[in-house]
Scaffold this motif. Structure first.
Motif, PDB file in Angstrom:
ATOM      1  N   GLY A  27       7.343   3.342   3.067  1.00  0.00           N
ATOM      2  CA  GLY A  27       6.978   4.551   3.960  1.00  0.00           C
ATOM      3  C   GLY A  27       5.668   5.024   4.003  1.00  0.00           C
ATOM      4  O   GLY A  27       5.239   6.164   4.518  1.00  0.00           O
ATOM      5  N   THR A  28       5.009   4.672   2.856  1.00  0.00           N
ATOM      6  CA  THR A  28       3.538   4.963   2.563  1.00  0.00           C
ATOM      7  C   THR A  28       2.767   3.965   1.865  1.00  0.00           C
ATOM      8  O   THR A  28       3.291   2.860   1.792  1.00  0.00           O
ATOM      9  CB  THR A  28       3.483   6.330   1.681  1.00  0.00           C
ATOM     10  OG1 THR A  28       2.299   6.830   1.698  1.00  0.00           O
ATOM     11  CG2 THR A  28       4.033   5.666   0.225  1.00  0.00           C
ATOM     12  N   TYR A  29       1.418   3.844   2.353  1.00  0.00           N
ATOM     13  CA  TYR A  29       0.806   2.678   2.031  1.00  0.00           C
ATOM     14  C   TYR A  29       0.693   2.560   0.718  1.00  0.00           C
ATOM     15  O   TYR A  29       0.492   3.323  -0.189  1.00  0.00           O
ATOM     16  CB  TYR A  29      -0.970   3.063   2.407  1.00  0.00           C
ATOM     17  CG  TYR A  29      -1.628   1.737   2.254  1.00  0.00           C
ATOM     18  CD1 TYR A  29      -1.490   0.550   3.217  1.00  0.00           C
ATOM     19  CD2 TYR A  29      -2.385   1.587   1.183  1.00  0.00           C
ATOM     20  CE1 TYR A  29      -2.117  -0.684   2.811  1.00  0.00           C
ATOM     21  CE2 TYR A  29      -3.277   0.343   0.880  1.00  0.00           C
ATOM     22  CZ  TYR A  29      -2.981  -0.644   1.804  1.00  0.00           C
ATOM     23  OH  TYR A  29      -3.754  -1.867   1.615  1.00  0.00           O
ATOM     24  N   ILE A  30       0.910   1.137   0.171  1.00  0.00           N
ATOM     25  CA  ILE A  30       0.916   0.617  -1.059  1.00  0.00           C
ATOM     26  C   ILE A  30      -0.302  -0.514  -1.321  1.00  0.00           C
ATOM     27  O   ILE A  30      -0.129  -1.462  -0.475  1.00  0.00           O
ATOM     28  CB  ILE A  30       2.221  -0.110  -1.395  1.00  0.00           C
ATOM     29  CG1 ILE A  30       3.307   0.835  -1.343  1.00  0.00           C
ATOM     30  CG2 ILE A  30       2.342  -0.780  -2.624  1.00  0.00           C
ATOM     31  CD1 ILE A  30       4.675   0.442  -1.460  1.00  0.00           C
ATOM     32  N   PRO A  31      -1.081  -0.351  -1.912  1.00  0.00           N
ATOM     33  CA  PRO A  31      -2.405  -1.102  -2.212  1.00  0.00           C
ATOM     34  C   PRO A  31      -1.824  -2.367  -2.464  1.00  0.00           C
ATOM     35  O   PRO A  31      -0.580  -2.748  -3.404  1.00  0.00           O
ATOM     36  CB  PRO A  31      -3.264  -0.459  -3.436  1.00  0.00           C
ATOM     37  CG  PRO A  31      -2.827   0.809  -3.560  1.00  0.00           C
ATOM     38  CD  PRO A  31      -1.337   1.012  -3.071  1.00  0.00           C
ATOM     39  N   LEU A  32      -2.294  -3.624  -1.779  1.00  0.00           N
ATOM     40  CA  LEU A  32      -1.704  -5.057  -2.020  1.00  0.00           C
ATOM     41  C   LEU A  32      -2.874  -5.765  -3.139  1.00  0.00           C
ATOM     42  O   LEU A  32      -2.565  -6.887  -3.084  1.00  0.00           O
ATOM     43  CB  LEU A  32      -1.466  -5.526  -0.658  1.00  0.00           C
ATOM     44  CG  LEU A  32      -0.584  -4.657   0.237  1.00  0.00           C
ATOM     45  CD1 LEU A  32      -0.297  -5.421   1.290  1.00  0.00           C
ATOM     46  CD2 LEU A  32       0.840  -4.961  -0.590  1.00  0.00           C
ATOM     47  N   VAL A  33      -3.937  -5.287  -3.152  1.00  0.00           N
ATOM     48  CA  VAL A  33      -5.095  -5.939  -3.899  1.00  0.00           C
ATOM     49  C   VAL A  33      -4.560  -6.540  -5.162  1.00  0.00           C
ATOM     50  O   VAL A  33      -5.022  -7.759  -5.274  1.00  0.00           O
ATOM     51  CB  VAL A  33      -6.203  -5.224  -3.912  1.00  0.00           C
ATOM     52  CG1 VAL A  33      -6.062  -3.808  -4.757  1.00  0.00           C
ATOM     53  CG2 VAL A  33      -7.600  -6.077  -4.330  1.00  0.00           C
ATOM     54  N   ASN A  34      -3.781  -5.812  -5.687  1.00  0.00           N
ATOM     55  CA  ASN A  34      -3.381  -6.274  -7.239  1.00  0.00           C
ATOM     56  C   ASN A  34      -2.302  -7.649  -6.946  1.00  0.00           C
ATOM     57  O   ASN A  34      -2.544  -8.449  -7.859  1.00  0.00           O
ATOM     58  CB  ASN A  34      -2.618  -5.096  -7.902  1.00  0.00           C
ATOM     59  CG  ASN A  34      -3.930  -4.261  -8.559  1.00  0.00           C
ATOM     60  OD1 ASN A  34      -4.809  -4.661  -8.858  1.00  0.00           O
ATOM     61  ND2 ASN A  34      -3.168  -2.935  -8.790  1.00  0.00           N
ATOM     62  N   ALA A  35      -1.497  -7.568  -5.946  1.00  0.00           N
ATOM     63  CA  ALA A  35      -0.751  -8.417  -5.792  1.00  0.00           C
ATOM     64  C   ALA A  35      -1.373  -9.834  -5.439  1.00  0.00           C
ATOM     65  O   ALA A  35      -1.228 -10.891  -5.994  1.00  0.00           O
ATOM     66  CB  ALA A  35       0.251  -8.223  -4.849  1.00  0.00           C
ATOM     67  N   VAL A  36      -2.546  -9.777  -4.865  1.00  0.00           N
ATOM     68  CA  VAL A  36      -3.168 -10.943  -4.132  1.00  0.00           C
ATOM     69  C   VAL A  36      -4.255 -11.402  -5.569  1.00  0.00           C
ATOM     70  O   VAL A  36      -4.198 -12.616  -5.733  1.00  0.00           O
ATOM     71  CB  VAL A  36      -4.302 -10.369  -3.264  1.00  0.00           C
ATOM     72  CG1 VAL A  36      -5.212 -11.599  -2.768  1.00  0.00           C
ATOM     73  CG2 VAL A  36      -3.455 -10.176  -1.881  1.00  0.00           C
ATOM     74  N   LEU A  37      -4.947 -10.638  -6.055  1.00  0.00           N
ATOM     75  CA  LEU A  37      -5.582 -10.915  -7.148  1.00  0.00           C
ATOM     76  C   LEU A  37      -4.687 -11.690  -8.236  1.00  0.00           C
ATOM     77  O   LEU A  37      -5.161 -12.487  -9.082  1.00  0.00           O
ATOM     78  CB  LEU A  37      -6.383  -9.876  -7.764  1.00  0.00           C
ATOM     79  CG  LEU A  37      -7.459  -9.260  -7.081  1.00  0.00           C
ATOM     80  CD1 LEU A  37      -8.152  -8.178  -7.696  1.00  0.00           C
ATOM     81  CD2 LEU A  37      -8.486 -10.415  -6.621  1.00  0.00           C
ATOM     82  N   SER A  38      -3.545 -11.066  -8.583  1.00  0.00           N
ATOM     83  CA  SER A  38      -2.637 -11.656  -9.723  1.00  0.00           C
ATOM     84  C   SER A  38      -2.260 -13.184  -9.220  1.00  0.00           C
ATOM     85  O   SER A  38      -1.901 -13.939 -10.066  1.00  0.00           O
ATOM     86  CB  SER A  38      -1.251 -10.891  -9.759  1.00  0.00           C
ATOM     87  OG  SER A  38      -1.674  -9.562 -10.294  1.00  0.00           O
ATOM     88  N   ALA A  39      -2.024 -13.419  -7.726  1.00  0.00           N
ATOM     89  CA  ALA A  39      -1.619 -14.812  -7.240  1.00  0.00           C
ATOM     90  C   ALA A  39      -2.523 -15.530  -7.497  1.00  0.00           C
ATOM     91  O   ALA A  39      -2.639 -16.843  -7.256  1.00  0.00           O
ATOM     92  CB  ALA A  39      -1.154 -14.372  -6.149  1.00  0.00           C
ATOM     93  N   ILE A  40      -3.966 -15.332  -7.414  1.00  0.00           N
ATOM     94  CA  ILE A  40      -5.005 -16.189  -7.498  1.00  0.00           C
ATOM     95  C   ILE A  40      -5.298 -16.881  -8.977  1.00  0.00           C
ATOM     96  O   ILE A  40      -5.502 -15.945  -9.603  1.00  0.00           O
ATOM     97  CB  ILE A  40      -6.309 -15.469  -6.890  1.00  0.00           C
ATOM     98  CG1 ILE A  40      -6.146 -15.007  -5.433  1.00  0.00           C
ATOM     99  CG2 ILE A  40      -7.721 -16.673  -6.902  1.00  0.00           C
ATOM    100  CD1 ILE A  40      -7.301 -14.353  -4.844  1.00  0.00           C
ATOM    101  N   PRO A  41      -5.382 -18.133  -8.837  1.00  0.00           N
ATOM    102  CA  PRO A  41      -5.393 -18.717 -10.215  1.00  0.00           C
ATOM    103  C   PRO A  41      -7.016 -18.388 -10.834  1.00  0.00           C
ATOM    104  O   PRO A  41      -7.895 -18.068 -10.031  1.00  0.00           O
ATOM    105  CB  PRO A  41      -5.442 -20.170 -10.201  1.00  0.00           C
ATOM    106  CG  PRO A  41      -4.745 -20.253  -8.860  1.00  0.00           C
ATOM    107  CD  PRO A  41      -5.155 -19.190  -8.049  1.00  0.00           C
ATOM    108  N   ASP A  42      -6.946 -18.079 -12.036  1.00  0.00           N
ATOM    109  CA  ASP A  42      -8.364 -17.815 -12.788  1.00  0.00           C
ATOM    110  C   ASP A  42      -9.275 -19.034 -12.502  1.00  0.00           C
ATOM    111  O   ASP A  42     -10.418 -18.141 -12.413  1.00  0.00           O
ATOM    112  CB  ASP A  42      -8.082 -17.510 -14.404  1.00  0.00           C
ATOM    113  CG  ASP A  42      -7.452 -16.432 -14.667  1.00  0.00           C
ATOM    114  OD1 ASP A  42      -7.092 -15.585 -13.776  1.00  0.00           O
ATOM    115  OD2 ASP A  42      -6.643 -16.336 -15.866  1.00  0.00           O
ATOM    116  N   SER A  43      -8.974 -20.042 -12.280  1.00  0.00           N
ATOM    117  CA  SER A  43      -9.941 -21.184 -12.154  1.00  0.00           C
ATOM    118  C   SER A  43     -10.564 -21.101 -10.789  1.00  0.00           C
ATOM    119  O   SER A  43     -11.382 -21.837 -10.464  1.00  0.00           O
ATOM    120  CB  SER A  43      -9.230 -22.403 -12.421  1.00  0.00           C
ATOM    121  OG  SER A  43      -8.081 -22.664 -11.464  1.00  0.00           O
TER     122      SER A  43
END
Length: 342
Positions: free
Chosen positions: A326-342
């Motif tokens: 019901g309010t904006y939740i930042p999604l950037v951390n979810a995306v960055l956590s999903a991207i492999p370090d390599s």
């Protein structure tokens, strides 16, 4: 204006955009979120690395044939990146013809390792290591073949001579001996990879793929708000001599009108050189697709070793676990956590 402080491979920038009601302007704050360069290895991991080494050794051995060596030299002097499969496919030189089957098989293998469809075609490219080598590239010289390193801070490259011997080439300076660099066509792989991402996101209901005609009709009928990149500059890209051109793109995430997470990929192929301000006037966010007047943007530079199918799966899995509160939740951390370090 959206800016980046570095253009090194593996660097990610997280940006939160806020829509300005009644206009198309935007405010953007950019900050480094994670730099995978600290964890990067000098070379791509096997089996992609071993595939490139195999072709580099085969190509270096094939240059013992003067006719084929001359054709490779002419192509490298005429074109910045030579399509190795195409060149071997049209030559009459025996060594080049023998190389064709190996290169074709390697191209298919690399496409699979990057999560790209077989229809992607040839990916291996050969280029002259540096412009300064042109004056040394004559018919009496048999260049070495170096395999491009994945990390910008690699201390050395492995190069092969025509006798099959391996040599360590210092990356701190451009060598006097002319050599060819074997690498992957990042531009071609990048564009094919974005299509893989877009389809995967659409299949999971995380984005839509409307036709251009539908977009034009909607804009003409009602208009829509958008945030665009007016100007962008890359500073201190730290690209070493052995690197080819890089490709950048952005992942725009937020909540769609139905309240589910949404992600759109935006290609930024024009970002080539540091110290240059580009004025693309490129649409970054179409706010009619989003429920809130906020969105996250992850700007990233394509890594030669990116597996797009795996990347799409990781991102969709992460975003499908996020629900609208019901309010904006930042999604950037979810995306960055999903991207492999390599």
């Amino acid at each position: 204006m959206v800016s980046r402080s570095s253009k090194r491979r593996g660097v990610l920038i997280g940006v939160m955009l806020s829509a300005v009601i009644g206009g198309t302007a935007q405010s953007a704050i950019a900050a480094p979120v994670r730099d995978a360069g600290d964890q990067a290895t000098p070379f791509r991991k096997a089996p992609m690395r071993s595939t490139e080494q195999e072709i580099a050794r085969a190509l270096s051995a094939s240059l013992r044939d003067p006719q084929w060596r001359g054709q490779v030299r002419a192509a490298a002097l005429d074109t910045e990146d030579v399509d190795l499969q195409a060149l071997a496919g049209r030559t009459a030189a025996p060594e080049g013809k023998n190389l064709f089957a190996s290169v074709s098989a390697a191209d298919r293998r690399i496409a699979g390792l990057k999560g790209l469809p077989a229809s992607t075609g040839s990916l291996l490219r050969v280029r002259l290591g540096a412009p300064s080598m042109r004056s040394h590239l004559n018919s009496d010289v048999t260049p070495w073949i170096a395999v491009a390193a994945a990390a910008d801070d690699a201390k050395s490259l492995t190069a092969y001579d025509s006798q099959g011997h391996a040599h360590a080439v210092d990356t701190a300076r451009v060598p006097d001996r002319p050599l060819y660099v074997l690498d992957i066509d990042v531009t071609k792989a990048h564009r094919a990879g974005l299509k893989v991402l877009q389809k995967a996101f659409a299949d999971k209901g995380l984005t839509s793929l409307p036709s251009k005609a539908a977009n034009s009709a909607h804009a003409a009928a009602a208009g829509w708000w958008a945030t665009k990149v007016t100007a962008v500059e890359v500073n201190d890209d730290q690209e070493p001599w052995f690197k080819g051109s890089a490709e950048m793109f952005s992942l725009v995430t937020g909540f769609g009108q139905d309240g589910t997470a949404r992600v759109d990929s935006v290609d930024m192929p024009y970002l080539d050189y540091d110290g240059t301000v580009y004025y693309p006037n490129q649409i970054l966010v179409n706010w009619s697709h989003y429920k809130y007047n906020l969105a996250d943007v992850v700007m990233m530079e394509d890594d030669d070793g990116t597996n797009y199918r795996a990347l799409a799966q990781a991102i969709t899995t992460a975003l499908l676990t996020v629900t609208d509160q019901g309010t904006y939740i930042p999604l950037v951390n979810a995306v960055l956590s999903a991207i492999p370090d390599s």
